[in-house]
Write an enzyme that holds these catalytic residues in place. Structure first.
Site, PDB file in Angstrom:
ATOM      1  N   LYS A  92      13.796  -4.169 -23.858  1.00 14.06           N
ATOM      2  CA  LYS A  92      15.118  -4.728 -23.536  1.00 14.06           C
ATOM      3  C   LYS A  92      15.473  -5.789 -24.568  1.00 14.06           C
ATOM      4  O   LYS A  92      15.782  -5.448 -25.699  1.00 14.06           O
ATOM      5  CB  LYS A  92      15.115  -5.200 -22.093  1.00 14.06           C
ATOM      6  N   HIS A 136      14.148  -8.006 -17.168  1.00  8.90           N
ATOM      7  CA  HIS A 136      15.509  -8.424 -17.523  1.00  8.90           C
ATOM      8  C   HIS A 136      15.639  -9.936 -17.677  1.00  8.90           C
ATOM      9  O   HIS A 136      16.749 -10.447 -17.854  1.00  8.90           O
ATOM     10  CB  HIS A 136      16.512  -7.936 -16.479  1.00  8.90           C
ATOM     11  N   SER A 190      17.948  -5.398 -11.568  1.00  5.17           N
ATOM     12  CA  SER A 190      18.646  -4.791 -12.701  1.00  5.17           C
ATOM     13  C   SER A 190      19.991  -4.177 -12.350  1.00  5.17           C
ATOM     14  O   SER A 190      20.782  -3.913 -13.241  1.00  5.17           O
ATOM     15  CB  SER A 190      17.745  -3.755 -13.362  1.00  5.17           C
TER      16      SER A 190
HETATM   17  C1  LIG Z   1      13.454  -1.591 -17.372  1.00  6.35           C
HETATM   18  C2  LIG Z   1      12.464  -2.039 -16.386  1.00  6.35           C
HETATM   19  C3  LIG Z   1      11.146  -1.572 -16.421  1.00  6.35           C
HETATM   20  C4  LIG Z   1      10.726  -0.479 -17.371  1.00  6.35           C
HETATM   21  O1  LIG Z   1      10.595  -0.936 -18.651  1.00  6.35           O
HETATM   22  P1  LIG Z   1      10.348   0.119 -19.833  1.00  6.35           P
HETATM   23  O2  LIG Z   1       9.701  -0.684 -20.878  1.00  6.35           O
HETATM   24  O3  LIG Z   1      11.670   0.676 -20.218  1.00  6.35           O
HETATM   25  O4  LIG Z   1       9.426   1.171 -19.275  1.00  6.35           O
HETATM   26  C5  LIG Z   1      10.241  -2.091 -15.530  1.00  6.35           C
HETATM   27  N1  LIG Z   1      10.609  -3.011 -14.623  1.00  6.35           N
HETATM   28  C6  LIG Z   1      11.860  -3.481 -14.551  1.00  6.35           C
HETATM   29  C7  LIG Z   1      12.203  -4.511 -13.549  1.00  6.35           C
HETATM   30  C8  LIG Z   1      12.835  -2.991 -15.418  1.00  6.35           C
HETATM   31  O5  LIG Z   1      14.076  -3.440 -15.334  1.00  6.35           O
END
Ligand SMILES: *Cc1c(COP(=O)(O)O)cnc(C)c1O
Length: 391
Positions: free
Chosen positions: A239, A208, A180
């Site tokens: 996301k 992502h 990310s």
């Molecule tokens: C954003 C993210 C999460 C967390 O996701 P949420 O639904 O916001 O808790 C977990 N793993 C990765 C790789 C992320 O980028």
């Protein structure tokens, strides 16, 4: 000297190092433009890849869901029962991801905390990419398995570690699909081959990748054509899907096991009704058309090409996440403040989210942006870059 004085000292140190999080207050929907402190600014901070966070169809679906089922889920699903809505979302997500089955959680973070400790324990070993997301790291720690961090995306190092750590009951390889902070992609095809050679479980966190990679945004497993060969895909609904929630898709037996032994499933209540109803609509929009995903990539390709053309170091991203590398954290913070004054909201990221000396502006591209938005943003980047002698 009070017993909490250390907190004041730590916070003062964070501020001095340019690492204190200043949280902006937004007074508008999450879109291509947002209103912050009365100012309309172009938004490059949200993981709202497809612009679904404030999509009219999601708003309508959430409202209709509430009319029918109310708001709250009442309790954890094993105690209070589960709405047809949650089951429908899980079925639709499994179909969309081309997986055998799916289970949802409150967030991607809790999906990782549920999954890793359910699969491995203190007699086991986990091979984890050194740059994996914090929620994977915490899930690994909670499991009490031995954790072997292999060098970032380094398949040769992973192979070495697999050869060196054989005397365990079970072995699990876990990696982010898209990383990310740099926007690079795990070599999942090669990792999958190693997992099969060594008879290891394989888990990928596609937070992502969903809505971004693969056919119509089906994610990294689809991108590499690895359906049925990756045991577990963790994902998020916060996301590209635009709402909130987590998911795990994969083999039927693993999903069934998580309903019995995933602690955030057993001990924390389910997603709320409007969340689930809105997510159902997101999946529907994605399944109907690849248009938004295509627009996301057109915007991404244009913006990256132009930023690089202006002379910025944009790392080696292979996705819509673009790190504009600046080095020291105070410079990145200053860059972000000046961008904001020029009408562009793009966050500075520093230690501990990225290594010391690798501070950056992190640009998130979105299908919500118009070409005109991107051109405006480029003018701001160029002007701030010149003022701060970065380009
Ligand atoms: C954003 C993210 C999460 C967390 O996701 P949420 O639904 O916001 O808790 C977990 N793993 C990765 C790789 C992320 O980028």
């Amino acid at each position: 000297m009070t017993k909490l004085q250390w907190i004041d000292e730590e916070i003062a140190a964070l501020k001095a190092a340019g690492l204190y999080n200043q949280i902006r207050t937004i007074d508008s929907p999450m879109g291509a433009w947002v209103t912050i402190e009365g100012q309309r600014v172009l938004n490059f901070c949200a993981n709202n890849y497809l612009g679904l966070a404030s999509h009219p169809r999601l708003i309508r679906a959430a409202t209709e869901g509430m009319d029918r089922y109310g708001v709250g889920p009442g309790a954890v699903r094993t105690i209070a029962g589960t709405f047809t809505l949650h089951q429908q979302l899980e079925a639709n997500l499994a179909e969309f991801k081309r997986a055998e089955a799916c289970i949802t959680f409150q967030s991607g973070f809790t999906a990782n905390l549920a999954t890793i400790p359910a699969l491995v324990g203190h007699e086991d070993v986990i091979f984890s990419d050194r740059l994996n997301h914090a929620s994977i790291i915490d899930g690994c720690r909670l499991s009490r398995a031995k954790i072997v961090a292999y060098e970032h995306t380094d398949v040769a190092d992973l192979a070495r570690q697999l050869h060196e750590h054989t005397a365990y009951r079970r072995r699990l390889i876990v990696t982010d699909g898209v990383f990310s902070m740099d926007g690079d992609i795990a070599p999942l095809d090669q990792i999958c081959e190693l997992a099969e050679q060594h008879d290891c479980l394989l888990m990928v966190d596609d937070a992502h990748g969903e809505g971004v990679l693969g056919e119509g945004g089906r994610g990294i497993v689809d991108q590499f054509g690895l359906h049925g060969r990756v045991d577990v895909e963790v994902g998020t609904l916060s996301k590209a899907f635009g709402v909130i929630g987590g998911l795990v898709a994969g083999k039927q037996s693993i999903i069934e096991w998580l309903r019995q032994r995933g602690r955030p499933f057993l001990f924390s209540s389910a997603m709320t009704v409007p969340d689930v109803a809105a997510c159902l609509e997101s999946v529907k929009i994605l399944a109907e058309s690849t248009e938004l995903v295509e627009k996301l990539w057109r915007n991404t390709d244009f913006f990256k090409r132009e930023l690089a053309g202006l002379g910025f170091d944009i790392g080696h991203s292979a996705t819509p996440i673009v790190p504009v590398m600046l080095g020291e954290a105070p410079l990145a913070q200053q860059f972000s403040r000046r961008l904001f004054d020029a009408g562009v909201f793009a966050m500075a990221i520093g230690f501990p989210t990225v290594p010391q000396g690798k501070a950056r502006i992190r640009v998130l591209n979105s299908a919500a942006h118009s070409l005109d938005d991107l051109e405006k943003a480029l003018v701001a980047f160029q002007s701030v870059g010149k003022t701060l002698k970065v380009i």
